[in-house]
Write an enzyme that holds these catalytic residues in place. Structure first.
Site, PDB file in Angstrom:
ATOM      1  N   GLU A 235      10.207  15.995  15.000  1.00 41.19           N
ATOM      2  CA  GLU A 235      10.708  16.067  13.636  1.00 41.19           C
ATOM      3  C   GLU A 235      10.059  17.251  12.903  1.00 41.19           C
ATOM      4  O   GLU A 235       8.833  17.298  12.809  1.00 41.19           O
ATOM      5  CB  GLU A 235      10.191  14.793  12.970  1.00 41.19           C
ATOM      6  CG  GLU A 235      11.051  14.063  12.083  1.00 41.19           C
ATOM      7  CD  GLU A 235      10.344  12.803  11.566  1.00 41.19           C
ATOM      8  OE1 GLU A 235      11.051  12.028  10.971  1.00 41.19           O
ATOM      9  OE2 GLU A 235       9.117  12.588  11.733  1.00 41.19           O
TER      10      GLU A 235
ATOM     11  N   GLU B 108       9.622   1.116  10.477  1.00 38.60           N
ATOM     12  CA  GLU B 108      10.644   2.143  10.222  1.00 38.60           C
ATOM     13  C   GLU B 108       9.942   3.472  10.417  1.00 38.60           C
ATOM     14  O   GLU B 108       9.161   3.899   9.561  1.00 38.60           O
ATOM     15  CB  GLU B 108      11.166   2.025   8.775  1.00 38.60           C
ATOM     16  CG  GLU B 108      11.868   0.717   8.462  1.00 38.60           C
ATOM     17  CD  GLU B 108      13.283   0.653   9.008  1.00 38.60           C
ATOM     18  OE1 GLU B 108      13.773   1.671   9.531  1.00 38.60           O
ATOM     19  OE2 GLU B 108      13.891  -0.421   8.917  1.00 38.60           O
TER      20      GLU B 108
ATOM     21  N   LYS C 297       0.861  -1.189   0.000  1.00 40.97           N
ATOM     22  CA  LYS C 297       0.000   0.000   0.000  1.00 40.97           C
ATOM     23  C   LYS C 297       0.895   1.236   0.000  1.00 40.97           C
ATOM     24  O   LYS C 297       1.445   1.642   1.022  1.00 40.97           O
ATOM     25  CB  LYS C 297      -0.921   0.045   1.222  1.00 40.97           C
ATOM     26  CG  LYS C 297      -2.007   1.089   1.031  1.00 40.97           C
ATOM     27  CD  LYS C 297      -2.379   1.824   2.307  1.00 40.97           C
ATOM     28  CE  LYS C 297      -1.592   3.060   2.580  1.00 40.97           C
ATOM     29  NZ  LYS C 297      -1.692   4.168   1.645  1.00 40.97           N
TER      30      LYS C 297
ATOM     31  N   CYS D 153      13.412  10.633   6.970  1.00 49.02           N
ATOM     32  CA  CYS D 153      13.441  10.227   8.369  1.00 49.02           C
ATOM     33  C   CYS D 153      14.840  10.346   8.958  1.00 49.02           C
ATOM     34  O   CYS D 153      14.994  10.397  10.169  1.00 49.02           O
ATOM     35  CB  CYS D 153      12.949   8.795   8.485  1.00 49.02           C
ATOM     36  SG  CYS D 153      13.833   7.737   7.349  1.00 49.02           S
TER      37      CYS D 153
END
Ligand code: NAP
Length: 525
Positions: free
Chosen positions: A426, A295, A220, A329
């Site tokens: 982040e 992850e 997906k 990331c």
């Protein structure tokens, strides 16, 4: 389903008209209209512009005919309308993967390897088209798009080779009439959920090892960047990946996710994306006790010590911060600079950041494209306002770029501190905050003061210090005197709330294997 060129032009014109109505300028976008159309036209000619879901080896629409628009974040052009599927189609994809599992898993490793190798070759043969497609749907500069094709394809090549190296063990038995064996077997059907920031590599990093060891997969991709995933699936089909072995569904994320998680046929979920969604998936996977790899997000520190080679440190930090407009990331989120070189580093780094050319990723020389959505720009603005209100100094940038509402100026903030949102969360954008520190212990303490633990970086010429700090950092990845460290041959993954499991390298294939112990007893003397 091929998208007629006339329809593409019509929807583009309508969309641009709508944009102008709500006050978004598009004169510059019109100038680039032709090149986007030319790229889409070329992809269409080669059969790589796909808009349907890929289930059981067939291209299919959503059962209720629903579609999902995919826009270019640089220009807001409508690139395509893709099938928007839900639970029902996902169930079909799972069934097809389940049906294909046995025949795929009993092929020899060499047979699977050959098909993967062919897929790798096709991905590389279409590097230009795939790189351009990625720039169109994700916005990253073309050079980065082309780089991602090579990086993404490298996982397919690596696992085509690794397929042949899935070894078991023979264990010396504790009793003379016994023989003990360890078999490694594919887990079965895998659900792979991937984000928009690496539209190809996040898929191949999961699919290649899964297919290599005999698993079948339902992918997906993000609704924001499904076109690269579909083009990659088309190339897998051309490479000879059998029907049902690889399926791609996009659309209603929670319905697709819930269906994958609820299915007892799906034995493994591999997810790359935000920590918030990762936690939900991990909890839901408990219902059927699936294997899980996650992850997730990061909050990468980059420590610059007084003795660092400044040229290397500026170059490395710049690459680790501004790649993909700060939307990876592993992008640096906090730059910790030792007080002895703080002013000098701040000056050199700010000069380098000022030189970053912002623009449409298809234009020559552009080093920073748009952010993925306007919401991403708003998040950046929130972080900057918060930091400035708590004493940070704007050294470079600090506002929306005049190119349009998805563009943001590369920004450097001085005098950042731990009270600021940016020290904890982040930012996922082109904002580089500089924090001051005095001692090595203080730098380690600040670096580890987060629930995340994905990437970290440090710059020093002192080898002992480099080792001491690398060992003390609570992170899955450490770059020493280097800002770009990802490669298919090394294990990639985080600790703490940045995830579980590793991708890439010899370790990455273990995520798709079960370990089975076989005991042969009562052997005749
Ligand atoms: P996201 O919102 O978590 O989305 C990731 C994927 O999950 C997308 O395909 C999304 O679908 C899907 N999704 C969202 N809600 C879901 C649900 N309830 N059930 C099932 N699937 C669901 O993350 P993102 O904004 O795309 O990506 C950015 C994040 O990914 C950042 O935090 C970044 O650090 C992280 N990331 C981590 C790594 C790594 O290797 N550690 C690599 C890249 C990115 P839709 O897009 O269709 O909604």
């Amino acid at each position: 389903m091929a998208i007629p060129t006339a329809m593409l032009k019509l929807s583009l014109r309508t969309h641009l008209r709508n944009l102008s109505r709500i006050g978004i300028p598009y004169a510059a976008h019109l100038q680039r209209q032709m090149s986007s159309e030319a790229i889409l036209g070329r992809l269409k000619e080669k059969g790589l512009l796909r808009s349907q879901a890929f289930i059981a080896g067939k291209w299919v629409d959503a059962e209720d005919g629903t579609t999902l628009p995919v826009y270019n974040p640089a220009t807001q052009e409508l690139l395509a309308n893709v099938a928007c599927v839900g639970g029902k189609e996902t169930k079909e994809a799972i069934t097809s993967a389940n049906n294909a599992f046995y025949s795929w898993s009993i092929l020899t490793a060499a047979e699977r390897s050959k098909i993967l190798r062919k897929w790798y070759e096709l991905l590389m043969a279409h590097k230009e088209e795939l790189g351009q497609l990625m720039t169109l749907e994700n916005g990253k500069p073309l050079k980065e798009g082309l780089g991602e094709v090579v990086y993404g394809a490298s996982f397919v090549e690596f696992y085509a080779e690794e397929a042949k190296r899935v070894y078991g063990d023979i264990i010396p038995p504790p009793l003379g009439d016994r023989r003990l064996f360890v078999l490694k077997q594919p887990v079965g059907v895998v659900g792979a959920i991937t984000p928009w920031n690496f539209p190809l590599a996040m898929i191949t990093r999961k699919v290649a090892p899964a297919l290599a060891c005999g698993c079948t997969v339902v992918v997906k991709p993000s609704e924001l960047t499904p076109l690269t995933a579909l083009a990659a699936a088309e190339l897998a089909l051309q490479a000879g990946v059998p029907s049902g072995v690889l399926n791609v569904v996009m659309g209603n994320a929670s319905q697709i996710g819930d269906t994958l998680l609820a299915s007892s046929q799906v034995k493994k979920i591999s997810f790359t994306g935000s920590t918030a969604v990762g936690k939900k998936l991990m909890a839901a996977a408990a219902g059927t006790v699936k294997k899980v790899s996650l992850e997730l997000g990061g909050n990468a520190p980059c420590i610059i010590f007084d003795d660092a080679n400044l040229e290397v440190a500026v170059k490395g930090t710049l690459a680790a911060k501004f790649r993909n407009a700060g939307q990876t990331c592993v992008c640096v989120n906090r730059i910790l600079v030792q007080e002895g070189i703080y002013e000098k580093f701040a000056k050199l780094f700010s000069t380098a950041v000022q030189e970053l050319r912002v623009g449409n990723g298809l234009e020559e020389g552009v080093l920073q494209g748009p952010l993925i959505t306007h919401a991403a720009v708003q998040k950046v603005e929130k972080h900057i306002q918060d930091a400035v209100s708590k004493g940070a100094k704007l050294l470079v940038g600090g506002k929306q770029h005049n190119l349009g509402y998805t563009f943001y100026e590369p920004t450097v903030l001085g005098d950042a501190n731990s009270s600021m949102l940016i020290s904890r969360e982040e930012v996922f954008g082109p904002v580089a905050p500089l924090f001051r520190f005095k001692t090595e212990d203080e730098a380690i303490q600040i670096a580890n003061d987060t629930q995340f633990g994905l990437a970290s970086y440090l710059f020093t010429e002192n080898v002992s210090q480099a080792w001491r700090v690398a060992e003390a950092l609570e992170y899955g990845l450490v770059g020493i005197n280097e800002g770009i460290i990802s490669t298919e041959v090394a294990p990639f993954g985080g600790v703490k709330e940045s995830g579980v499991g590793r991708e890439g390298s010899k370790y990455g294939i273990d995520e798709y294997l079960e370990v089975k112990y076989v005991c042969l007893g009562n052997m005749k003397p």
